[in-house]
Design an enzyme around this catalytic site. Sequence first.
Site, PDB file in Angstrom:
ATOM      1  N   ASP A 334       0.863  -1.183   0.000  1.00  0.00           N
ATOM      2  CA  ASP A 334       0.000   0.000   0.000  1.00  0.00           C
ATOM      3  C   ASP A 334       0.898   1.232   0.000  1.00  0.00           C
ATOM      4  O   ASP A 334       2.042   1.144  -0.434  1.00  0.00           O
ATOM      5  CB  ASP A 334      -0.965  -0.031   1.188  1.00  0.00           C
ATOM      6  CG  ASP A 334      -2.281   0.703   0.898  1.00  0.00           C
ATOM      7  OD1 ASP A 334      -2.217   1.884   0.532  1.00  0.00           O
ATOM      8  OD2 ASP A 334      -3.358   0.100   1.044  1.00  0.00           O
ATOM      9  N   HIS A 356       1.942   1.657  -3.171  1.00  0.00           N
ATOM     10  CA  HIS A 356       1.125   2.666  -3.848  1.00  0.00           C
ATOM     11  C   HIS A 356       1.803   4.027  -3.921  1.00  0.00           C
ATOM     12  O   HIS A 356       1.146   5.017  -4.214  1.00  0.00           O
ATOM     13  CB  HIS A 356      -0.229   2.793  -3.146  1.00  0.00           C
ATOM     14  CG  HIS A 356      -1.071   1.565  -3.235  1.00  0.00           C
ATOM     15  ND1 HIS A 356      -2.322   1.479  -2.650  1.00  0.00           N
ATOM     16  CD2 HIS A 356      -0.863   0.355  -3.827  1.00  0.00           C
ATOM     17  CE1 HIS A 356      -2.839   0.278  -2.879  1.00  0.00           C
ATOM     18  NE2 HIS A 356      -1.964  -0.419  -3.587  1.00  0.00           N
TER      19      HIS A 356
END
Length: 492
Positions: A334, A356
């Site tokens: 993430d 991410h």
Amino acid sequence: MKRSALILSFLPLVFGCDNPKSPGHSCASVYSVSSAAASSFCATFTASTVTATTGVPEALLSNCDYKTKHLSSACSCLGTAAVPTVATPSSVSSVYITSATATPTSFTFKTSTAHIVKVAKAATSSTAVVTTPVSVPTASSSFTGNGGTTCTVTEYAAISSAVASCSNILLSDIYAPPSSTIDLQGLQTGAAVIFAGKTTFGDTADSDFDPIVVSGTSVTITGVEGHVIDGNGAAYWDGQGSNGGSDKPDHFFVVKDMYNSRIENLYIQNWPVHCFEIESTEHLTVSGLTLNNSAGDAANSKSDGDPAAHNSDGFDIKESSYFTLENTWVHNQDDCVAVTSGTDIVVDGMYCYGGHGLSIGSIGGKSDNTVNGVTFSNSQVISSQNGCRIKTNSGETGEVYNIRYENITLSDISDYGIDVQQDYLNGGPTGEPTNGVTIANVTFVDVTGTMSDGKDYYILCGDDSCSNFVFDGVSITGGSGDNCNYPSTGCP
């Protein structure tokens, strides 16, 4: 005997003894990681009388090239200094006080995050240790304690007593039982906490449980070379993270109400969901960390073919000012870094893999929805969904301004190179931007790299809610279908 063996096992770390053959060789690493076995072995091993390799622990033997001279050299490092006199206070179980002087005497712990040490079970069921060089910024330094009372803690139950009474705390091979937080919130001003050996945790299926919590003023949190903090993530990973599935600790390492302090040279692996939550801090520096959640990339029986780890942010930063994060390596699933509120924040020298990217947000719908003055610089984002991202929540209010991305290199990005979205929802974007959160004074300088798929640029702003975006030396290629509704000139 147990007490002296424990002290002996840390001598090569405290005195910075290097492997005589070559720095970074796996022989040196196995003596650090398998310190207990190494100390026991070296107590009876003498090269002049023992030339065969029978009876030598396989973990030591295989990583020292099956040569007695390498074993002997590493053992010599273990014995280069005299063991200090140790007094065990009757009032504190498993806390060893190694100095208690009226005039504080400084001491030094050699620390390094230049290599990731992978520990795996070999076919013979012995522990094999392999040192694997990685593209991580080297952060090798010496930490000097503040003198005063130094305590070595080997049992979880003794942590609270050490926190209350010791200036410097060495946490050695701590196992925290289920529902037991390593609570470092009552540290003395100027205290130091040093992690050594392997820190592990029992299963606690509770989203409100925080495995490690720290606060304080002028505090240093660090680790000796070869230490590992293992978050037991595999016990919880189900592919859903904090979005559903079974209950699991939401934030692994909570840092709050921390002032004029440092966190440095820690190696953390296998955290359950989010790793660091940085909250309500001022003048805090985090430097030279390695966060390795690579084991969560693989699917398991609960994740339906998806990576088992999910929502595994490296750093969530909120309500903090004058915060610096630097020279840190993150492999996760993430956001590498996510700033949701705060002022005067610098993120520099990051290596972000698999997640991410470098994010502002999501902004809106929280107790504090203002981000002012954040710089991301001199960093790499590799094999990730996004590179540089600003995300604001649909239908919410807030403000984001004075944001700078500079000298950011992207590679193998799958979704967006530069992404500014004002339609964000955790379940997925709406496609309809709202203008309750304003975004102003955003600069991208020398942001370059390549996409494996997706869009090089995607900017979706609400009506008149974005202003003063600057692109200088920006070049991202390999994607298609770029779409920017701001600025009026279109995508870079």
